[in-house]
Design a protein around this motif. Sequence first.
Motif, mmCIF file in Angstrom:
data_model
loop_
_atom_site.group_PDB
_atom_site.id
_atom_site.type_symbol
_atom_site.label_atom_id
_atom_site.label_comp_id
_atom_site.label_asym_id
_atom_site.label_seq_id
_atom_site.Cartn_x
_atom_site.Cartn_y
_atom_site.Cartn_z
ATOM 1 N N LEU A 71 0.826 -1.210 0.000
ATOM 2 C CA LEU A 71 0.000 0.000 0.000
ATOM 3 C C LEU A 71 0.859 1.258 0.000
ATOM 4 C CD1 LEU A 71 -2.881 1.172 0.190
ATOM 5 C CD2 LEU A 71 -2.613 1.101 2.657
ATOM 6 N N PHE A 72 1.873 1.278 0.843
ATOM 7 C CA PHE A 72 2.743 2.453 0.886
ATOM 8 C C PHE A 72 3.577 2.583 -0.388
ATOM 9 C CE2 PHE A 72 1.412 2.606 5.204
ATOM 10 C CZ PHE A 72 1.551 3.932 5.560
ATOM 11 N N SER A 73 3.983 1.467 -0.973
ATOM 12 C CA SER A 73 4.755 1.560 -2.222
ATOM 13 C C SER A 73 3.878 2.072 -3.361
ATOM 14 C CB SER A 73 5.390 0.214 -2.569
ATOM 15 O OG SER A 73 4.432 -0.706 -3.023
ATOM 16 N N TRP A 74 2.636 1.631 -3.421
ATOM 17 C CA TRP A 74 1.738 2.127 -4.471
ATOM 18 C C TRP A 74 1.469 3.616 -4.302
ATOM 19 C CZ3 TRP A 74 -2.389 -2.306 -4.418
ATOM 20 C CH2 TRP A 74 -1.881 -3.414 -5.090
ATOM 21 N N THR A 75 1.443 4.061 -3.057
ATOM 22 C CA THR A 75 1.263 5.488 -2.811
ATOM 23 C C THR A 75 2.393 6.279 -3.445
ATOM 24 O OG1 THR A 75 0.122 4.987 -0.760
ATOM 25 C CG2 THR A 75 0.964 7.217 -1.010
ATOM 26 N N LEU A 76 3.612 5.789 -3.293
ATOM 27 C CA LEU A 76 4.754 6.450 -3.948
ATOM 28 C C LEU A 76 4.609 6.414 -5.462
ATOM 29 C CD1 LEU A 76 7.688 5.048 -1.791
ATOM 30 C CD2 LEU A 76 7.043 7.455 -2.009
ATOM 31 N N PHE A 77 4.194 5.288 -5.979
ATOM 32 C CA PHE A 77 4.114 5.103 -7.431
ATOM 33 C C PHE A 77 3.085 6.031 -8.067
ATOM 34 C CE2 PHE A 77 3.061 2.982 -11.390
ATOM 35 C CZ PHE A 77 4.316 2.613 -11.859
ATOM 36 N N ARG A 78 1.940 6.205 -7.422
ATOM 37 C CA ARG A 78 0.843 6.959 -8.031
ATOM 38 C C ARG A 78 0.835 8.450 -7.695
ATOM 39 N NH1 ARG A 78 -1.663 6.132 -12.196
ATOM 40 N NH2 ARG A 78 -3.646 6.818 -11.402
ATOM 41 N N SER A 79 1.663 8.883 -6.779
ATOM 42 C CA SER A 79 1.664 10.300 -6.400
ATOM 43 C C SER A 79 2.403 11.132 -7.429
ATOM 44 C CB SER A 79 2.322 10.478 -5.035
ATOM 45 O OG SER A 79 1.563 9.825 -4.046
ATOM 46 N N MET A 92 6.689 14.012 -4.219
ATOM 47 C CA MET A 92 7.014 13.444 -2.916
ATOM 48 C C MET A 92 6.152 14.077 -1.821
ATOM 49 S SD MET A 92 9.024 10.938 -3.136
ATOM 50 C CE MET A 92 9.481 10.717 -1.431
ATOM 51 N N ALA A 93 5.864 15.385 -1.964
ATOM 52 C CA ALA A 93 5.018 16.060 -0.966
ATOM 53 C C ALA A 93 3.635 15.421 -0.936
ATOM 54 C CB ALA A 93 4.918 17.547 -1.281
ATOM 55 N N GLN A 94 3.075 15.141 -2.117
ATOM 56 C CA GLN A 94 1.761 14.504 -2.169
ATOM 57 C C GLN A 94 1.827 13.089 -1.585
ATOM 58 O OE1 GLN A 94 0.133 13.395 -6.013
ATOM 59 N NE2 GLN A 94 -1.901 14.083 -5.374
ATOM 60 N N ALA A 95 2.890 12.351 -1.904
ATOM 61 C CA ALA A 95 3.047 10.992 -1.365
ATOM 62 C C ALA A 95 3.106 11.020 0.157
ATOM 63 C CB ALA A 95 4.298 10.337 -1.937
ATOM 64 N N LEU A 96 3.877 11.941 0.695
ATOM 65 C CA LEU A 96 3.983 12.043 2.156
ATOM 66 C C LEU A 96 2.658 12.468 2.783
ATOM 67 C CD1 LEU A 96 7.553 13.560 2.443
ATOM 68 C CD2 LEU A 96 6.837 11.220 2.958
ATOM 69 N N ASP A 97 1.919 13.354 2.100
ATOM 70 C CA ASP A 97 0.594 13.738 2.593
ATOM 71 C C ASP A 97 -0.336 12.530 2.646
ATOM 72 O OD1 ASP A 97 1.127 16.371 3.075
ATOM 73 O OD2 ASP A 97 0.288 17.111 1.188
ATOM 74 N N PHE A 98 -0.326 11.727 1.583
ATOM 75 C CA PHE A 98 -1.164 10.528 1.560
ATOM 76 C C PHE A 98 -0.771 9.572 2.681
ATOM 77 C CE2 PHE A 98 -2.279 11.421 -2.958
ATOM 78 C CZ PHE A 98 -3.656 11.370 -2.801
ATOM 79 N N MET A 99 0.528 9.386 2.863
ATOM 80 C CA MET A 99 0.985 8.469 3.911
ATOM 81 C C MET A 99 0.598 8.972 5.293
ATOM 82 S SD MET A 99 4.670 7.308 2.507
ATOM 83 C CE MET A 99 4.864 6.595 0.887
ATOM 84 N N ARG A 100 0.732 10.279 5.509
ATOM 85 C CA ARG A 100 0.311 10.843 6.797
ATOM 86 C C ARG A 100 -1.195 10.643 6.994
ATOM 87 N NH1 ARG A 100 4.324 14.228 5.657
ATOM 88 N NH2 ARG A 100 3.691 16.293 5.217
ATOM 89 N N ARG A 107 -3.898 17.690 3.505
ATOM 90 C CA ARG A 107 -4.254 18.824 2.648
ATOM 91 C C ARG A 107 -5.614 18.565 2.010
ATOM 92 N NH1 ARG A 107 1.606 19.654 -0.217
ATOM 93 N NH2 ARG A 107 2.663 20.343 1.661
ATOM 94 N N PRO A 108 -6.303 19.626 1.575
ATOM 95 C CA PRO A 108 -7.644 19.446 1.015
ATOM 96 C C PRO A 108 -7.700 18.443 -0.132
ATOM 97 C CG PRO A 108 -7.215 21.764 1.402
ATOM 98 C CD PRO A 108 -5.936 21.033 1.692
ATOM 99 N N ALA A 109 -6.674 18.397 -0.988
ATOM 100 C CA ALA A 109 -6.705 17.470 -2.119
ATOM 101 C C ALA A 109 -6.752 16.025 -1.647
ATOM 102 C CB ALA A 109 -5.489 17.692 -3.014
ATOM 103 N N VAL A 110 -6.027 15.707 -0.597
ATOM 104 C CA VAL A 110 -6.023 14.349 -0.064
ATOM 105 C C VAL A 110 -7.349 14.054 0.619
ATOM 106 C CG1 VAL A 110 -4.913 12.788 1.582
ATOM 107 C CG2 VAL A 110 -3.526 14.337 0.197
ATOM 108 N N ARG A 111 -7.824 15.005 1.430
ATOM 109 C CA ARG A 111 -9.121 14.814 2.105
ATOM 110 C C ARG A 111 -10.231 14.611 1.090
ATOM 111 N NH1 ARG A 111 -7.931 19.163 5.395
ATOM 112 N NH2 ARG A 111 -9.329 20.411 4.139
ATOM 113 N N ASP A 112 -10.256 15.441 0.045
ATOM 114 C CA ASP A 112 -11.311 15.335 -0.964
ATOM 115 C C ASP A 112 -11.229 14.022 -1.719
ATOM 116 O OD1 ASP A 112 -12.179 17.800 -0.178
ATOM 117 O OD2 ASP A 112 -11.258 18.890 -1.848
#
Length: 173
Positions: free
Chosen positions: A62-70, A73-81, A90-95
């Motif tokens: 799951l975490f590796s796919w997050t890196l792949f699809r982001s 890196m800022a977006q990937a870290l936001d998703f992981m958080r 951030r709003p984009a991740v929440r939405d």
Amino acid sequence: RQYFNLFTVFLLCGLWHGASWTFVAWGAFHGFFLVIERLAPGRVLRSLWLPFQHLYAAVVVLFSWTLFRSDSMAQALDFMRAMLGVGVARPAVRDLWRNSLDPEIVLTLLVAIPIAMLPLADWLRSLQVRAASHPWERQALAIGHATSLLVLFLASAAYLASGTHNPFIYFRF
């Protein structure tokens, strides 16, 4: 040397997928876990109860796919958080989470996750051997098993094809 080679190959696989830091991190992530699983922590992982092994694999993937699809890196870290429930996403991740988790997807996840964690194929094989005392019964069970998998595959493909437009992942590159 083997560990260095594994890590290097997966780092290069990340570069092959795209010239972005997310792909480099994705390759390094895979290389790191392949090396770790061959060292002492891997022996500990193999000794754990099977559901914990499945959970470990699911989290790493799951975490590796997050890196792949982001996209960054800022977006990937936001998703992981957000996945870990740390900090405010951030709003984009929440939405994305809000818009993605409709009742149909939640129901699918509630059914699919436990099924994916079961050793279903082993159970079906043992059922096939126990239930069939005659060779023709075993063959009938094997044909039924293969047919049910084919029907499930075709139903899944039809569902995906009838959904909204979902471009092939490699068209991004």
